[in-house]
Scaffold this active site. Structure first.
Site, short mmCIF file in Angstrom:
data_model
loop_
_atom_site.label_atom_id
_atom_site.label_comp_id
_atom_site.label_asym_id
_atom_site.label_seq_id
_atom_site.Cartn_x
_atom_site.Cartn_y
_atom_site.Cartn_z
CG HIS A 68 32.50 -116.16 -25.12
ND1 HIS A 68 32.31 -116.45 -23.78
CD2 HIS A 68 33.77 -115.69 -25.21
CE1 HIS A 68 33.41 -116.16 -23.10
NE2 HIS A 68 34.30 -115.69 -23.95
CG HIS A 90 42.82 -110.54 -23.18
ND1 HIS A 90 43.38 -111.53 -22.38
CD2 HIS A 90 41.58 -110.99 -23.48
CE1 HIS A 90 42.52 -112.51 -22.23
NE2 HIS A 90 41.42 -112.21 -22.88
#
Length: 752
Positions: free
Chosen positions: A92, A286
């Site tokens: 992020h 993920h």
């Protein structure tokens, strides 16, 4: 009488209605003066690159590895491992980068400051950075927050069994929020109405938009027609205010995997990722961790910037249960993808394709997906309770990899070929966290890969002897005798150097890519081909004599020689600094698609616009100046100098307020500030103007918005008055030369 009413101060400094409140469309010159010495606590001679080189890099990595499994009671680690949290933190930080203007990214540690530290997509990353503080405190200024955040993500991957591609340091911290980044004009968190609005502004000047908080809404679709074409406003690379990329529930909460795939392709593409890199990043990222949505979002308190002093910069206080561990609320989604969330594996893709999925909702009410018929139950561990087991789950954005017709074959190939996924993810992750670092000359550290990658805009090694001072003097003479005008030489050097972007350190004159596709074909560079042909002839003759100069050096040298001549013609002797050492890149070293985003759609320094835009020309000029790292005085003096030197695109006379073009005089400012001239618009859109003699009515000059703003805008006029004064001539020449040299050397990281 209350104690409050006794206070003699009703407001303190900086409060009250501001100029921006009164005149919201006013040019914001503050974006040119960010990150100066007044906000920087470091000593003037502090050299971060030097400090980083003294770092015990391996000891730091060992400390970071130990931290991964050192769970703290105040913020317990999921599955006993902080690795997934730190991957998200690094992702992020880097993932705010967008290729359109090069802004965003991990390069200066902006995740510590507003608005990023309070974005809805960054919930709980305040805790991640606090977990890192003891290590940052230990190593101090030898490692910046910007580097530490990214390195920690890399170490997290390695600690969970993944082999990374490498890591390079060199990201120096700043000490205040960026003001130049346009994140969108929505007024609420998670809003997306204006960036997809029918009447949206297609291009934005930097640093605009005010924000207020709005509670997160999960599982609720916004009332807009999603069947209409979704044209995301440039240069944005996120679908909603406060998100990094896409809404994981689907476009605006609509759980449609195919529609989600379109949003993913748009946003990841704007971060310079192709389809294979996108699939690899999602599938690789993920493979680890989980999302958090243990309860309704109304249990979560204010973000860090709005939280109370007693929380000490932390935000999102959670009153659900213990507020941490198994009761954590971050995105509102409660998804764990694999049975090995702290170990690298290919299970994410196996689960994605091996199960059939049905829509369900998280405890917070967010759309997510579970295997049909109860399959997979009991295969996934609980993050905090060893007695509990779960089925794997997926996000709408995960299912996009299976149902998008372009992503599906890539994802299936990665499922069947885990080694291909590992290599693709390693490379895409490295690109993600290094995309805004610029050329390899800025990279530091023992883990820098040997392989040069095309997206790094590689340059050949400078292995030729540099021209001597005598050689340089002889080359200047040849250039000035070539028949090329001062304006042609200056504008060509400017065209080469001014592609530089301080945001992601791309572009510039080094490499001489002005002669290559796509730059040679840009409308802004019309007329440079003739100059390049003449310079290549001079270069060939010089190099055939057993010496060497690169075309990149000669382009800059030619412009510099022209500036020297123009200054001499104005009565000022002296040399303009020129430092050789540039090299010439090949077409094979130049990614045409990647370089296309550097094309100037407008360059006020050359009075050029490619088309008509809804953003005013002076705001586009300001944007360009900020990307060139110019101050307001540098912007002002460059405009005045380039105009009188005749550097306008296509030989336009707009703004050439002088009777002696090609001479480095302060005539632009003297004549612009002349009250004997009255200006009136000559176009209905107020883009072009003419200045008439107040007495005779005769047209004396023509100009554009970019020209006239230096007499209209109060701050720019004040600067223009300095250079337009009778005692400002010497200062004008001195300051123009200094600003010229700065722009010509913006990409010379080999000298810094």
């Amino acid at each position: 009488m209350s104690n409050e009413s006794k206070c003699p101060f009703h407001q303190t400094a900086g409060g009250g209605t501001t100029n921006r409140d009164w005149w919201p469309d006013q040019l914001n010159l503050r974006i040119l003066h960010q990150h100066g010495t007044k906000s920087d606590p470091m000593d003037p001679d502090f050299d971060y690159a030097k400090a980083f080189k003294s770092l015990d890099f391996q000891a730091l990595k060992q400390d970071l590895t130990a931290l991964m499994t050192d769970s703290q009671d105040w913020w317990p680690a999921d599955f006993g491992h902080y690795g997934p949290l730190f991957i998200r933190m690094a992702w992020h930080s880097a993932g705010t980068y967008r290729i359109g203007d090069g802004r965003g990214g991990a390069g200066s540690g902006q995740q510590r400051f507003a608005p990023l530290n309070s974005w809805p997509d960054n919930v709980s990353l305040d805790k991640a950075r606090r977990l890192l503080w003891p290590i940052k405190q230990k190593y101090g200024n030898k490692i910046s927050w910007a580097d530490l955040i990214v390195l920690t993500g890399n170490v997290a991957l390695e600690s969970m069994g993944f082999k990374t591609f490498g890591f390079s340091g060199g990201r120096a911290d700043v000490w205040e929020p960026d003001e130049d980044v346009y994140w969108g004009s929505e007024k609420v968190w998670l809003g997306g109405d204006t960036r997809y609005g029918k009447d949206q502004v297609k291009a934005q000047a930097p640093g605009q938009g005010d924000l207020v908080a709005e509670p997160a809404k999960h599982g609720e679709e916004q009332n807009r027609d999603l069947s209409a074409e979704r044209n995301l406003e440039n240069p944005l690379a996120a679908v909603q205010m406060g998100l990094i990329y896409v809404n994981p529930e689907g476009p605006e909460g609509n759980p449609d995997p195919v529609a989600s795939g379109k949003d993913i392709r748009e946003t990841f593409g704007r971060m310079a990722m192709n389809d294979e890199e996108t699939v690899a990043l999602i599938a690789g990222g993920h493979a680890f961790g989980k999302t958090h949505g243990a309860g309704p979002a109304d249990n979560v308190g204010a973000e860090p910037e709005a939280a109370g002093l007693e929380l000490q910069g932390l935000g999102w206080a959670n009153k659900f249960g213990t507020g941490k561990g198994g009761d954590t609320i971050t995105s509102g989604l409660e998804v764990t993808w694999t049975s090995t969330p702290t170990q690298w594996s290919n299970e994410y893709l196996n689960n994605l394709f091996n199960f059939e999925w049905e829509l369900t909702k998280s405890p917070a009410g967010a759309h997510q997906w579970q295997p049909k018929e109860g399959k997979g139950a009991g295969t996934v561990p609980d993050a905090h309770d060893p007695s509990k087991r779960h089925a794997p789950s997926m996000l709408t954005s995960d299912l996009a990899l299976r149902f998008d017709p372009i992503y599906e074959p890539i994802a299936r190939r990665f499922k069947d070929n885990p080694d291909q996924l590992a290599d693709a993810f390693a490379r895409a992750w490295y690109k993600l966290i290094h995309r805004d670092m610029g050329p390899l000359a800025r990279y530091l550290g023992p883990e820098m890969p040997n392989e040069e990658l095309l997206w790094q805009d590689p340059l050949p090694k400078a292995d030729q002897p540099l021209p001597s001072e005598q050689d340089i003097a002889a080359l200047k003479t040849k250039v000035l005798a070539s028949g090329l005008s001062v304006g042609e030489l200056v504008s060509t050097a400017w065209a080469a150097a001014s592609t530089f972007r301080g945001s992601d350190k791309r572009g510039g004159a080094n490499g001489a890519r002005l002669r290559l596709a796509p730059q040679k074909d840009w409308p802004a560079n019309q007329g440079t081909g003739k100059v390049l042909a003449a310079l290549e002839q001079i270069q060939g003759e010089f190099n055939n004599g057993g010496k060497h100069i690169s075309l990149a050096d000669l382009i800059v040298l030619a412009g510099t020689a022209a500036v020297e001549k123009a200054a001499k013609d104005a009565g000022y002797a002296g040399n303009v600094q020129f430092r050789p050492g540039r090299v010439d890149a090949s077409q094979e070293q130049t990614d045409v698609e990647s370089f296309a985003v550097l094309e100037p759609l407008a360059d006020g320094f050359r009075n050029f616009t490619k088309a008509r835009y809804s953003v005013k020309a002076e705001k586009l000029l300001l944007d360009k100046a900020q990307l060139l790292t110019l101050t307001a005085p540098e912007l002002t003096v460059l405009i005045g100098g380039l105009r009188v030197l005749g550097a306008n695109h296509g030989g336009s006379k707009h703004g050439v307020f002088t009777d002696q073009p090609g001479t480095l005089s302060n005539d632009f400012f003297r004549n612009l500030l002349d009250m004997g001239v009255e200006w009136k618009a000559t176009s209905g859109d107020n883009e072009s103007f003419e200045g008439r003699d107040r007495k005779t009515g005769q047209v004396k000059w023509t100009g554009t918005r970019v020209d006239l703003v230096f007499g209209s805008h109060a701050q720019l006029r004040a600067l223009s008055e300095v250079y337009g004064s009778s005692d400002g001539k010497d200062k004008f020449v001195k300051d123009f030369v200094a600003a010229w040299v700065k722009v010509m050397e913006l990409d010379r990281f080999d000298l810094k």
